[in-house]
Design a protein around this motif. Structure first.
Motif, PDB file in Angstrom:
ATOM      1  N   ASN A   1      -0.654  53.449 -40.071  1.00  0.00           N
ATOM      2  CA  ASN A   1       0.186  52.302 -39.704  1.00  0.00           C
ATOM      3  C   ASN A   1      -0.880  50.777 -40.088  1.00  0.00           C
ATOM      4  OD1 ASN A   1       1.780  50.288 -38.591  1.00  0.00           O
ATOM      5  ND2 ASN A   1       0.395  50.245 -36.777  1.00  0.00           N
ATOM      6  N   SER A   2      -0.620  50.476 -41.267  1.00  0.00           N
ATOM      7  CA  SER A   2      -1.273  49.268 -41.737  1.00  0.00           C
ATOM      8  C   SER A   2      -0.465  48.303 -42.481  1.00  0.00           C
ATOM      9  CB  SER A   2      -2.589  49.807 -42.674  1.00  0.00           C
ATOM     10  OG  SER A   2      -1.887  50.437 -43.861  1.00  0.00           O
ATOM     11  N   LYS A   3      -0.552  47.215 -42.296  1.00  0.00           N
ATOM     12  CA  LYS A   3       0.406  46.133 -42.871  1.00  0.00           C
ATOM     13  C   LYS A   3      -0.459  44.981 -43.838  1.00  0.00           C
ATOM     14  CE  LYS A   3       3.328  48.065 -39.857  1.00  0.00           C
ATOM     15  NZ  LYS A   3       4.359  48.896 -40.392  1.00  0.00           N
ATOM     16  N   THR A   4       0.173  44.737 -44.808  1.00  0.00           N
ATOM     17  CA  THR A   4      -0.158  43.528 -45.816  1.00  0.00           C
ATOM     18  C   THR A   4       0.508  42.378 -45.509  1.00  0.00           C
ATOM     19  OG1 THR A   4       1.247  44.377 -47.504  1.00  0.00           O
ATOM     20  CG2 THR A   4      -1.022  45.252 -47.408  1.00  0.00           C
ATOM     21  N   ASN A   5       0.015  41.078 -45.784  1.00  0.00           N
ATOM     22  CA  ASN A   5       0.939  39.746 -45.690  1.00  0.00           C
ATOM     23  C   ASN A   5       1.145  39.567 -44.337  1.00  0.00           C
ATOM     24  OD1 ASN A   5       1.076  39.793 -48.699  1.00  0.00           O
ATOM     25  ND2 ASN A   5       2.693  40.813 -48.718  1.00  0.00           N
ATOM     26  N   LYS A   6       0.420  39.939 -43.411  1.00  0.00           N
ATOM     27  CA  LYS A   6       0.419  39.522 -41.985  1.00  0.00           C
ATOM     28  C   LYS A   6      -0.793  38.624 -41.423  1.00  0.00           C
ATOM     29  CE  LYS A   6       4.116  42.212 -41.282  1.00  0.00           C
ATOM     30  NZ  LYS A   6       5.531  41.579 -40.676  1.00  0.00           N
ATOM     31  N   ASN A   7      -1.333  38.075 -42.558  1.00  0.00           N
ATOM     32  CA  ASN A   7      -2.589  37.431 -42.054  1.00  0.00           C
ATOM     33  C   ASN A   7      -2.494  36.351 -41.080  1.00  0.00           C
ATOM     34  OD1 ASN A   7      -3.989  38.770 -43.918  1.00  0.00           O
ATOM     35  ND2 ASN A   7      -4.215  37.218 -45.370  1.00  0.00           N
ATOM     36  N   HIS A   8      -1.252  35.832 -41.075  1.00  0.00           N
ATOM     37  CA  HIS A   8      -1.236  34.702 -40.152  1.00  0.00           C
ATOM     38  C   HIS A   8      -1.077  35.261 -38.679  1.00  0.00           C
ATOM     39  CE1 HIS A   8       2.716  36.702 -41.080  1.00  0.00           C
ATOM     40  NE2 HIS A   8       3.389  36.210 -40.034  1.00  0.00           N
ATOM     41  N   LEU A   9      -0.931  36.437 -38.430  1.00  0.00           N
ATOM     42  CA  LEU A   9      -0.886  37.159 -37.010  1.00  0.00           C
ATOM     43  C   LEU A   9      -2.177  37.569 -36.486  1.00  0.00           C
ATOM     44  CD1 LEU A   9       2.398  39.303 -37.569  1.00  0.00           C
ATOM     45  CD2 LEU A   9       2.148  36.913 -36.516  1.00  0.00           C
ATOM     46  N   LYS A  10      -3.172  37.606 -37.470  1.00  0.00           N
ATOM     47  CA  LYS A  10      -4.705  38.310 -37.035  1.00  0.00           C
ATOM     48  C   LYS A  10      -5.075  37.804 -35.575  1.00  0.00           C
ATOM     49  CE  LYS A  10      -6.027  39.660 -41.545  1.00  0.00           C
ATOM     50  NZ  LYS A  10      -7.261  39.387 -42.570  1.00  0.00           N
ATOM     51  N   GLU A  11      -5.254  36.428 -35.470  1.00  0.00           N
ATOM     52  CA  GLU A  11      -5.872  35.756 -34.414  1.00  0.00           C
ATOM     53  C   GLU A  11      -4.891  36.238 -33.059  1.00  0.00           C
ATOM     54  OE1 GLU A  11      -7.192  31.493 -32.715  1.00  0.00           O
ATOM     55  OE2 GLU A  11      -6.443  31.636 -34.723  1.00  0.00           O
ATOM     56  N   GLU A  12      -3.776  35.870 -33.172  1.00  0.00           N
ATOM     57  CA  GLU A  12      -2.892  36.244 -32.116  1.00  0.00           C
ATOM     58  C   GLU A  12      -2.954  37.704 -31.872  1.00  0.00           C
ATOM     59  OE1 GLU A  12       1.789  35.932 -30.312  1.00  0.00           O
ATOM     60  OE2 GLU A  12       1.548  35.312 -32.471  1.00  0.00           O
ATOM     61  N   TYR A  13      -2.876  38.794 -32.574  1.00  0.00           N
ATOM     62  CA  TYR A  13      -3.224  40.114 -32.346  1.00  0.00           C
ATOM     63  C   TYR A  13      -4.481  40.294 -31.500  1.00  0.00           C
ATOM     64  CZ  TYR A  13      -3.449  44.978 -33.423  1.00  0.00           C
ATOM     65  OH  TYR A  13      -3.549  46.316 -32.897  1.00  0.00           O
ATOM     66  N   MET A  14      -5.455  39.984 -32.288  1.00  0.00           N
ATOM     67  CA  MET A  14      -6.861  40.123 -31.297  1.00  0.00           C
ATOM     68  C   MET A  14      -6.658  39.596 -29.969  1.00  0.00           C
ATOM     69  SD  MET A  14      -8.406  41.906 -33.631  1.00  0.00           S
ATOM     70  CE  MET A  14      -9.801  42.112 -33.016  1.00  0.00           C
ATOM     71  N   GLN A  15      -5.919  38.594 -29.771  1.00  0.00           N
ATOM     72  CA  GLN A  15      -5.890  37.989 -28.301  1.00  0.00           C
ATOM     73  C   GLN A  15      -5.169  39.071 -27.465  1.00  0.00           C
ATOM     74  OE1 GLN A  15      -3.920  34.041 -28.943  1.00  0.00           O
ATOM     75  NE2 GLN A  15      -6.204  33.145 -29.601  1.00  0.00           N
TER      76      GLN A  15
END
Length: 355
Positions: A24-38
């Protein structure tokens, strides 16, 4: 209930998707990294409380590619977990050579990371290109240098064998190169064409005939690694003085907490699965649950035990006549109350024969 658990955190982001990858790995999702980690941090905190976790015996941060997430975004994770860590905890993180910088691994080391698993896969450009890896060969050595510069002593690399480029000469060269690195662990995987990967559609025709039937390749790799000082303790894992305690927890069927999009855990015989889509996980961190029967757990005990140094409790084997056959043929051996496979590559067949 106060539990001691191993913890797995899933980081589903990647810069690119390798053709063989079905994780389960996704590309082109950089804009979600900060929210995901929160969200991951909140989810982790809730799970620790919900399960009345008292101690965390090991932590494994996998993916995806954890090294594509900024080091600062891991601070909250470690602040939450630190009160639960046992004194000599093993803290692992995965990284790829093209995204591991000296600053990043230095920051993670300061947070407590004491083991690195580096996705090398090969030391040859043509083979890396075939596998659709996007790192250069020299970046492997740069990454290892960076890890040693910050004082990491427990280093592991992943290698893949079973590509059309693999022959005895190439595999021997790769193992010789690896053996000269300051590492104490290698995970060597047979390339598999899994459903859900691009290779399952694009390259199945390349894995046919004599090459696909080269059943002794794993045994060749095992012997070459043994001569280089790496001893097999699980079908795909080799130790030069260090066995991964987190991996051993899985094979020993200890409780483990899996957190994140696509994260899998198993506590008190209940397996949980996190939703795979990042966007869905950000909206609702619900997990699908599967209650394992005693029969399920016993079968898993056979499969995990025969493929590793953990072994199988003799009491769990009901087919005594079949066991006697295997002992007589020296396919397995008995030590105290456990039965061990003589060849971990036959683990699945042994488990099914005795089930």
């Amino acid at each position: 209930m106060h539990l001691e658990v191993a913890v797995y955190l899933h980081i589903p982001f990647c810069d690119s998707k390798c053709g063989y990858c079905a994780f389960n790995s996704k590309t082109n999702k950089n804009h979600l990294k900060e929210e995901y980690m929160q969200v991951l941090s909140k989810d982790l905190q809730n799970k620790l409380l919900d399960f009345s976790i008292s101690k965390v015996t090991s932590l494994y941060i996998g993916g995806g590619t954890p090294s594509v997430v900024k080091s600062q975004q891991y601070h909250n994770i470690f602040n939450i977990l630190e009160p639960y860590f046992i004194q000599d905890i093993e803290i692992n993180i995965e990284a790829n050579p093209n995204s591991l910088s000296l600053e990043w691994i230095g920051d993670l080391k300061q947070m407590g990371v004491n083991r690195l698993s580096l996705g090398v896969q090969s030391f040859f450009t043509d083979k890396l290109r075939f596998l659709e890896r996007n790192h250069r060969v020299d970046s492997v050595f740069e990454s290892i240098d960076n890890a040693t510069k910050v004082g990491l002593e427990n280093l592991s690399i992943d290698l893949i064998y079973g590509t059309p480029f693999c022959n005895q000469d190439l595999l021997n060269q790769e193992i010789q190169i690896a053996s000269k690195l300051p590492i104490n662990h290698i995970s060597a995987y047979q390339l598999s064409i899994d459903e859900g990967s691009r290779f399952s559609i694009q390259k199945k025709q390349e894995f046919s005939g004599e090459f696909a039937g080269f059943a002794s390749m794993g045994h060749f790799v095992r012997e070459e690694l043994r001569q280089a000082g790496f001893l097999q303790y699980e079908v795909s894992n080799y130790s030069r003085g260090y066995q991964s305690r987190h991996n051993l927890a899985y094979w020993e069927q200890k409780d483990y907490l899996g957190v994140g999009a696509g994260g899998v855990g198993c506590i008190a015989g209940v397996r949980s699965y996190g939703v795979c889509e990042i966007e869905e996980y950000l909206k609702e961190t619900e997990y699908t649950q599967e209650i394992l029967s005693q029969r399920d757990l016993d079968l898993e005990h056979l499969f995990l035990g025969f493929r590793s140094c953990v072994g199988v409790l003799e009491d769990k084997i009901t087919k005594k006549k079949e066991l006697e056959i295997l002992l007589k043929e020296k396919k397995v051996e008995k030590k105290a109350e456990r039965i061990y496979a003589k060849d971990y590559f036959l683990g699945d067949e042994l488990a099914l024969f005795l089930w």
